[in-house]
Design a protein around this motif. Structure first.
Motif, PDB file in Angstrom:
ATOM      1  N   MET A   1       1.176  -1.342   0.260  1.00 44.54           N
ATOM      2  CA  MET A   1       0.479   0.111   0.480  1.00 44.54           C
ATOM      3  C   MET A   1       1.237   1.232   0.303  1.00 44.54           C
ATOM      4  O   MET A   1       1.763   1.715   0.537  1.00 44.54           O
ATOM      5  CB  MET A   1      -0.900   0.186   0.943  1.00 44.54           C
ATOM      6  N   GLU A   2       0.723   2.396  -0.827  1.00 42.46           N
ATOM      7  CA  GLU A   2       1.440   3.276  -1.324  1.00 42.46           C
ATOM      8  C   GLU A   2       0.941   4.331   0.234  1.00 42.46           C
ATOM      9  O   GLU A   2      -0.018   4.442   0.735  1.00 42.46           O
ATOM     10  CB  GLU A   2       1.364   4.208  -2.162  1.00 42.46           C
ATOM     11  N   GLN A   3       1.541   4.651   0.647  1.00 41.54           N
ATOM     12  CA  GLN A   3       1.926   5.818   1.587  1.00 41.54           C
ATOM     13  C   GLN A   3       1.413   7.564   1.399  1.00 41.54           C
ATOM     14  O   GLN A   3       2.467   7.827  -0.019  1.00 41.54           O
ATOM     15  CB  GLN A   3       3.116   6.042   2.913  1.00 41.54           C
ATOM     16  N   LYS A   4       0.281   8.010   1.630  1.00 41.89           N
ATOM     17  CA  LYS A   4       0.292   9.215   1.103  1.00 41.89           C
ATOM     18  C   LYS A   4       0.745  10.657   1.578  1.00 41.89           C
ATOM     19  O   LYS A   4       1.730   9.893   3.231  1.00 41.89           O
ATOM     20  CB  LYS A   4      -0.726   9.092   2.228  1.00 41.89           C
ATOM     21  N   THR A   5       1.720  11.420   1.218  1.00 43.33           N
ATOM     22  CA  THR A   5       2.590  12.475   1.201  1.00 43.33           C
ATOM     23  C   THR A   5       1.209  13.073   2.012  1.00 43.33           C
ATOM     24  O   THR A   5       0.413  13.643   2.082  1.00 43.33           O
ATOM     25  CB  THR A   5       2.743  12.944   0.695  1.00 43.33           C
ATOM     26  N   LYS A   6       2.600  13.912   3.477  1.00 38.52           N
ATOM     27  CA  LYS A   6       1.786  14.595   4.862  1.00 38.52           C
ATOM     28  C   LYS A   6       2.081  15.799   4.337  1.00 38.52           C
ATOM     29  O   LYS A   6       3.093  15.822   4.037  1.00 38.52           O
ATOM     30  CB  LYS A   6       2.307  14.359   5.513  1.00 38.52           C
ATOM     31  N   ASN A   7       1.107  16.859   4.192  1.00 37.19           N
ATOM     32  CA  ASN A   7       0.686  17.907   3.682  1.00 37.19           C
ATOM     33  C   ASN A   7       1.181  18.627   4.222  1.00 37.19           C
ATOM     34  O   ASN A   7       0.497  19.018   5.965  1.00 37.19           O
ATOM     35  CB  ASN A   7      -0.349  18.931   3.356  1.00 37.19           C
ATOM     36  N   VAL A   8       2.567  19.221   5.030  1.00 35.32           N
ATOM     37  CA  VAL A   8       3.226  19.813   5.997  1.00 35.32           C
ATOM     38  C   VAL A   8       3.162  21.734   6.330  1.00 35.32           C
ATOM     39  O   VAL A   8       3.348  21.909   7.671  1.00 35.32           O
ATOM     40  CB  VAL A   8       5.284  19.993   5.622  1.00 35.32           C
ATOM     41  N   PHE A   9       1.814  21.822   5.085  1.00 31.34           N
ATOM     42  CA  PHE A   9       2.047  23.235   5.376  1.00 31.34           C
ATOM     43  C   PHE A   9       0.489  24.638   5.580  1.00 31.34           C
ATOM     44  O   PHE A   9      -0.221  23.260   5.873  1.00 31.34           O
ATOM     45  CB  PHE A   9       1.403  23.875   3.463  1.00 31.34           C
ATOM     46  N   VAL A  10       1.301  24.526   6.442  1.00 31.12           N
ATOM     47  CA  VAL A  10      -0.141  25.098   7.384  1.00 31.12           C
ATOM     48  C   VAL A  10       0.252  26.992   7.097  1.00 31.12           C
ATOM     49  O   VAL A  10       0.872  27.985   6.487  1.00 31.12           O
ATOM     50  CB  VAL A  10       0.393  25.377   8.801  1.00 31.12           C
ATOM     51  N   ASN A  11      -1.411  27.343   6.397  1.00 33.10           N
ATOM     52  CA  ASN A  11      -1.754  28.745   5.646  1.00 33.10           C
ATOM     53  C   ASN A  11      -1.395  29.825   6.982  1.00 33.10           C
ATOM     54  O   ASN A  11      -2.221  29.819   7.727  1.00 33.10           O
ATOM     55  CB  ASN A  11      -3.023  28.602   5.574  1.00 33.10           C
ATOM     56  N   GLY A  12      -0.703  30.371   6.837  1.00 33.94           N
ATOM     57  CA  GLY A  12      -0.277  31.653   7.309  1.00 33.94           C
ATOM     58  C   GLY A  12       1.013  31.502   8.689  1.00 33.94           C
ATOM     59  O   GLY A  12       1.261  30.447   8.249  1.00 33.94           O
ATOM     60  N   ALA A  13       0.637  32.168   9.844  1.00 42.00           N
ATOM     61  CA  ALA A  13       2.030  32.400  11.142  1.00 42.00           C
ATOM     62  C   ALA A  13       0.997  31.122  11.781  1.00 42.00           C
ATOM     63  O   ALA A  13       0.119  30.487  11.406  1.00 42.00           O
ATOM     64  CB  ALA A  13       1.682  33.149  11.453  1.00 42.00           C
ATOM     65  N   ILE A  14       2.269  29.998  12.007  1.00 34.20           N
ATOM     66  CA  ILE A  14       1.876  28.770  12.810  1.00 34.20           C
ATOM     67  C   ILE A  14       2.320  29.679  14.203  1.00 34.20           C
ATOM     68  O   ILE A  14       2.819  30.367  15.146  1.00 34.20           O
ATOM     69  CB  ILE A  14       3.272  27.945  12.977  1.00 34.20           C
ATOM     70  N   SER A  15       0.830  29.305  15.111  1.00 37.20           N
ATOM     71  CA  SER A  15       0.382  30.285  16.629  1.00 37.20           C
ATOM     72  C   SER A  15       1.221  29.415  17.441  1.00 37.20           C
ATOM     73  O   SER A  15       1.030  28.385  17.620  1.00 37.20           O
ATOM     74  CB  SER A  15      -1.320  29.670  15.920  1.00 37.20           C
ATOM     75  N   PRO A  16       1.367  30.132  18.742  1.00 36.53           N
ATOM     76  CA  PRO A  16       2.109  29.533  19.730  1.00 36.53           C
ATOM     77  C   PRO A  16       0.688  28.402  20.382  1.00 36.53           C
ATOM     78  O   PRO A  16       1.522  27.205  20.889  1.00 36.53           O
ATOM     79  CB  PRO A  16       2.197  30.865  20.810  1.00 36.53           C
ATOM     80  N   GLU A  17      -0.367  28.588  19.933  1.00 34.89           N
ATOM     81  CA  GLU A  17      -1.324  28.193  20.305  1.00 34.89           C
ATOM     82  C   GLU A  17      -0.904  26.229  20.204  1.00 34.89           C
ATOM     83  O   GLU A  17      -1.219  25.248  20.961  1.00 34.89           O
ATOM     84  CB  GLU A  17      -2.410  28.012  20.548  1.00 34.89           C
ATOM     85  N   PHE A  18      -0.486  26.291  18.439  1.00 35.66           N
ATOM     86  CA  PHE A  18      -0.951  25.208  17.624  1.00 35.66           C
ATOM     87  C   PHE A  18       0.587  24.459  18.429  1.00 35.66           C
ATOM     88  O   PHE A  18       0.382  23.492  18.506  1.00 35.66           O
ATOM     89  CB  PHE A  18      -0.579  25.288  16.606  1.00 35.66           C
ATOM     90  N   ILE A  19       1.798  25.201  18.971  1.00 36.34           N
ATOM     91  CA  ILE A  19       3.245  24.564  19.519  1.00 36.34           C
ATOM     92  C   ILE A  19       2.634  24.192  20.657  1.00 36.34           C
ATOM     93  O   ILE A  19       2.927  22.945  20.668  1.00 36.34           O
ATOM     94  CB  ILE A  19       4.181  25.682  19.426  1.00 36.34           C
ATOM     95  N   ALA A  20       2.111  24.502  21.591  1.00 35.99           N
ATOM     96  CA  ALA A  20       2.077  24.316  23.028  1.00 35.99           C
ATOM     97  C   ALA A  20       0.916  22.961  22.391  1.00 35.99           C
ATOM     98  O   ALA A  20       1.212  22.123  23.861  1.00 35.99           O
ATOM     99  CB  ALA A  20       1.376  25.172  23.312  1.00 35.99           C
ATOM    100  N   ASN A  21       0.166  23.320  21.458  1.00 34.74           N
ATOM    101  CA  ASN A  21      -0.739  21.754  21.440  1.00 34.74           C
ATOM    102  C   ASN A  21      -0.166  20.561  20.686  1.00 34.74           C
ATOM    103  O   ASN A  21      -0.366  19.608  22.073  1.00 34.74           O
ATOM    104  CB  ASN A  21      -2.300  21.790  20.500  1.00 34.74           C
ATOM    105  N   SER A  22       0.686  20.761  20.519  1.00 34.18           N
ATOM    106  CA  SER A  22       1.347  19.559  19.905  1.00 34.18           C
ATOM    107  C   SER A  22       2.135  18.970  20.742  1.00 34.18           C
ATOM    108  O   SER A  22       2.890  18.109  20.675  1.00 34.18           O
ATOM    109  CB  SER A  22       2.834  19.825  18.594  1.00 34.18           C
ATOM    110  N   ILE A  23       2.895  19.932  21.112  1.00 39.39           N
ATOM    111  CA  ILE A  23       3.733  19.582  23.002  1.00 39.39           C
ATOM    112  C   ILE A  23       3.026  18.640  23.452  1.00 39.39           C
ATOM    113  O   ILE A  23       2.872  17.546  24.321  1.00 39.39           O
ATOM    114  CB  ILE A  23       4.822  20.340  23.548  1.00 39.39           C
ATOM    115  N   ALA A  24       1.631  18.944  24.268  1.00 39.01           N
ATOM    116  CA  ALA A  24       0.914  18.793  25.101  1.00 39.01           C
ATOM    117  C   ALA A  24       0.344  17.163  24.760  1.00 39.01           C
ATOM    118  O   ALA A  24       0.653  16.817  25.635  1.00 39.01           O
ATOM    119  CB  ALA A  24      -0.017  19.393  25.422  1.00 39.01           C
ATOM    120  N   LEU A  25       0.050  17.195  23.498  1.00 40.18           N
ATOM    121  CA  LEU A  25      -0.113  15.868  23.047  1.00 40.18           C
ATOM    122  C   LEU A  25       1.305  14.753  23.461  1.00 40.18           C
ATOM    123  O   LEU A  25       0.503  13.593  22.776  1.00 40.18           O
ATOM    124  CB  LEU A  25      -0.845  15.692  21.302  1.00 40.18           C
TER     125      LEU A  25
END
Length: 146
Positions: A1-25
């Protein structure tokens, strides 16, 4: 099975909340002993008497995502990583905002230090992402990566 390429792009700035949530997970992943992050931030550089107000990022997203995936796979092959995430802005990011977020985890700290440096240098050298530096006077120039 072929692995789907992940889209790493975020529209606009990467928010501090997004970063904090990523760490918390990752708190529930008790086999991890170390995390390291790299945050790329838009600088208000002064170039020829003009101040950078923002950078507008564009990319050949399909090609760029493939390059990001290659870098990810190479990093997992080279380092003992538990997980790794890359996010890059597209569109306009103002001076002072985050445009690149790289997050690596491993059982041991030395590994993540080395891995983050490797990943960021590979991104800068290999990924076709282009930045148009937008000056306060509404003129622009294409950014050169250093």
């Amino acid at each position: 099975m072929e692995q789907k390429t992940k889209n790493v792009f975020v529209n606009g700035a990467i928010s501090p909340e997004f970063i904090a949530n990523s760490i918390a997970l990752h708190q529930s992943k008790t086999h991890i002993g170390a995390h390291d992050i790299f945050l790329g931030q838009v600088r208000a550089d002064e170039i020829n008497g003009k101040t950078v107000a923002a950078i507008e990022y564009t990319a050949y997203e399909e090609m760029a995502n493939l390059k990001f995936q290659e870098i990810r796979e190479a990093a997992f092959g080279k380092f003992d990583l538990s997980c790794m995430h890359i996010y890059h802005s597209s569109g306009i990011v103002k001076a002072g905002e985050i445009c690149l977020f790289v997050f690596a985890s491993s059982p041991h700290r030395k590994v993540v230090f080395e891995a983050i440096r490797y990943i960021v240098e590979e991104i800068k050298a290999e990924v076709p992402v282009f930045g148009k530096e937008l000056f306060e006077d509404e003129s622009y120039q294409w950014k050169v990566n250093n």
